[in-house]
Design an enzyme around this catalytic site. Structure first.
Site, PDB file in Angstrom:
ATOM      1  N   ASP A 124      -8.486   3.007  -6.413  1.00  0.00           N
ATOM      2  CA  ASP A 124      -8.714   3.659  -7.701  1.00  0.00           C
ATOM      3  C   ASP A 124      -9.913   3.033  -8.419  1.00  0.00           C
ATOM      4  OD1 ASP A 124      -6.292   5.199  -7.342  1.00  0.00           O
ATOM      5  OD2 ASP A 124      -5.214   3.363  -7.833  1.00  0.00           O
TER       6      ASP A 124
ATOM      7  N   VAL B  16       0.834  -1.203   0.000  1.00  0.00           N
ATOM      8  CA  VAL B  16       0.000   0.000   0.000  1.00  0.00           C
ATOM      9  C   VAL B  16       0.870   1.256   0.000  1.00  0.00           C
ATOM     10  CG1 VAL B  16      -1.823   1.247   1.242  1.00  0.00           C
ATOM     11  CG2 VAL B  16      -1.785  -1.264   1.266  1.00  0.00           C
ATOM     12  N   GLY B  17       2.004   1.215   0.715  1.00  0.00           N
ATOM     13  CA  GLY B  17       2.888   2.375   0.802  1.00  0.00           C
ATOM     14  C   GLY B  17       3.398   2.795  -0.564  1.00  0.00           C
ATOM     15  N   ASN B  18       3.326   4.083  -0.842  1.00  0.00           N
ATOM     16  CA  ASN B  18       3.665   4.595  -2.172  1.00  0.00           C
ATOM     17  C   ASN B  18       5.160   4.889  -2.335  1.00  0.00           C
ATOM     18  OD1 ASN B  18       1.176   4.664  -3.555  1.00  0.00           O
ATOM     19  ND2 ASN B  18       0.506   6.354  -2.242  1.00  0.00           N
TER      20      ASN B  18
ATOM     21  N   HIS C   1      -0.023   3.206  -9.942  1.00  0.00           N
ATOM     22  CA  HIS C   1      -0.820   3.972  -8.984  1.00  0.00           C
ATOM     23  C   HIS C   1      -0.226   5.373  -8.908  1.00  0.00           C
ATOM     24  CE1 HIS C   1      -3.375   4.864  -5.597  1.00  0.00           C
ATOM     25  NE2 HIS C   1      -2.314   5.168  -4.846  1.00  0.00           N
TER      26      HIS C   1
ATOM     27  N   ARG D 217     -13.079   4.220  -6.734  1.00  0.00           N
ATOM     28  CA  ARG D 217     -13.357   5.603  -7.107  1.00  0.00           C
ATOM     29  C   ARG D 217     -13.948   5.680  -8.516  1.00  0.00           C
ATOM     30  NH1 ARG D 217      -7.620   7.995  -4.687  1.00  0.00           N
ATOM     31  NH2 ARG D 217      -8.420   8.501  -2.578  1.00  0.00           N
TER      32      ARG D 217
END
Length: 457
Positions: free
Chosen positions: A268, A238-240, A296, A271
């Site tokens: 995403d 999850v960490g970008n 992402h 959304r």
């Protein structure tokens, strides 16, 4: 009124007694923290002493598994067996009391405990996610879980606060909580690893710098997973920047299956479904077959060409090509930034929901004809996308944690052009982190200089 069962971190002397038919434990010679268990037999013995030993970097809060009927009748033998399974941990509170449920209370349908490691466990996303996991919302009401929570030296106290809140929530499916700051210790025997923790991009920080700083974190975590986790561990990053971080973790865990590494693009997808539902005037559960292609970042490609509403093609339901191309796509790409402008911080609750959705998509059979989006290892894909990167594509699952690509999505010139842009960005990111994935001659030359992550202003 239920008596209170007290348990100390150092159980040098233990004596059991009874008040009004309720069993209690008295501990002498240590710091006492107490919890109440009405009508449950508290198992004590010399073996409890092992529970109080500290394992490097880890504090353990343990409630013993009740997934299988015990064949041991002697309390001391039962305690010794549990203590051995907890060896090296230190516990207190409700997770420290070793007890057996009465025969009639045993949940006969419970499965083997699933161990879930979560990094960034003291952060806002985890604060929403952990309670979903512990409640049974994600893995099911018949699935006991153990939580291994990874933080940093700075968040050590906050981690203990998280464990206390989990303790106070009385989740019957939560059998064990471990907290620590050493990745190898916390990832021990993990069946799932949810890698949330990462350094946020600060003012003036170049994307290349963020790739290097967070890349070092995920290289170390990949090595820890390789050494300590289950060999079938499912890893969700999850960490970008999550696609390239997932690739870095994968490359540093050579003994693990690369197909078990995912980058989160489910938020995403969610959304995109919301925006299509709003435009069509339908509820979002009528929107299906939505794909997020690529990275992402703001180069991601929300696919309206293959998406459906009430089983019909979106382009036939929403007959507004200008809106689909010029409003829908950038709205999804920049939704995170728009949320920051309104909320003052990046998304946390909706990210936690999307993590839960991503897990459920892998452990639940995909409905016939539908699919979900996930950033997956690109080798062998049928769409001509560069290999050896983590790229979001349409996936299906049989519900056993594995996945397969959907191979027959239509890709027209409009879609292909945008997919290629996201692909180029990921290939460039890979070159930026070559030194972290065992490759030579790396250099950092990101296309268009510096794109944004969703959630950046």
């Amino acid at each position: 009124m239920a008596a209170m069962a007290a348990v100390a971190g150092s159980a040098a002397a233990v004596a059991a007694g009874s008040v009004n038919g309720s069993v209690f434990v008295k501990v002498e010679g240590g710091n006492v923290i107490s919890s109440a268990f009405l009508g449950r037999k508290v198992v004590v013995g010399a073996g409890v002493k092992a529970v109080s030993q500290r394992r490097r970097g880890v504090v353990a809060y343990v409630a013993p598994s009740t997934t299988e009927k015990s064949t041991v009748s002697e309390p001391e033998k039962t305690a010794n067996g549990v203590a051995e399974s907890q060896k090296g941990g230190q516990c207190f509170g409700v997770f420290c009391v070793t007890y057996d449920l009465k025969e009639g209370e045993r949940p006969k349908t419970w499965k083997k405990t699933v161990r879930i490691a979560v990094s960034g466990a003291a952060g806002m996303i985890a604060n929403h996610l952990l309670f979903k996991l512990a409640s049974g919302e994600v893995f099911g009401q018949d699935q006991p879980i153990a939580l291994n929570l990874l933080g940093s030296e700075r968040s050590r106290d906050a981690l203990e606060g998280v464990a206390m809140e989990l303790e106070d929530s009385l989740f019957p499916l939560l059998r064990e909580v471990n907290i620590g700051i050493d990745a190898e210790e916390v990832f021990q025997d993990a069946d799932w690893a949810l890698l949330i923790g990462a350094k946020p991009r600060g003012p003036g920080m170049e994307r290349a710098d963020l790739l290097d700083i967070n890349g070092q974190i995920f290289a170390q975590q990949g090595k820890a997973l390789d050494k300590a986790a289950s060999k079938d561990v499912k890893v969700l990053v999850v960490g970008n920047p999550c696609n390239t971080n997932a690739l870095i973790a994968l490359k540093n865990a050579p003994s693990l299956n690369p197909l078990n590494f995912h980058a989160l693009t489910r938020l995403d997808e969610n959304r995109a479904k919301c925006q299509l539902a709003l435009k069509a005037g339908v509820f979002y559960d009528n929107v299906s077959n939505v794909t997020i292609w690529g990275n992402h970042s703001t180069t991601q490609v929300p696919d309206f060409l293959n998406a459906k509403i009430h089983g019909a093609r979106v382009v036939d339901v929403i007959q507004d090509e200008k809106w689909l191309k010029e409003e829908f796509t950038p709205r999804v790409q920049k939704r995170g930034g728009a949320l920051i402008q309104k909320w003052g911080r990046s998304s946390a609750a909706s990210t936690a929901v999307s993590i839960a959705d991503a897990i459920k998509s892998l452990i639940t059979p995909t409905p016939e004809g539908d699919w979900f989006s996930s950033g997956v290892y690109s080798n062998g894909n049928p769409y001509g996308i560069a290999e050896d990167i983590i790229f979001s594509m349409p996936c299906r699952s049989t519900g056993d944690g594995s996945w397969e690509l959907v191979t027959d999505c239509e890709v027209d010139d409009y879609l292909r052009e945008r997919i290629k842009k996201s692909e180029d960005e990921l290939v460039a990111e890979k070159k930026c982190v070559a030194h972290l994935i065992g490759q030579d001659n790396g250099y950092c030359d990101l296309p268009e200089g510096d794109t944004m992550l969703p959630g950046e202003l």
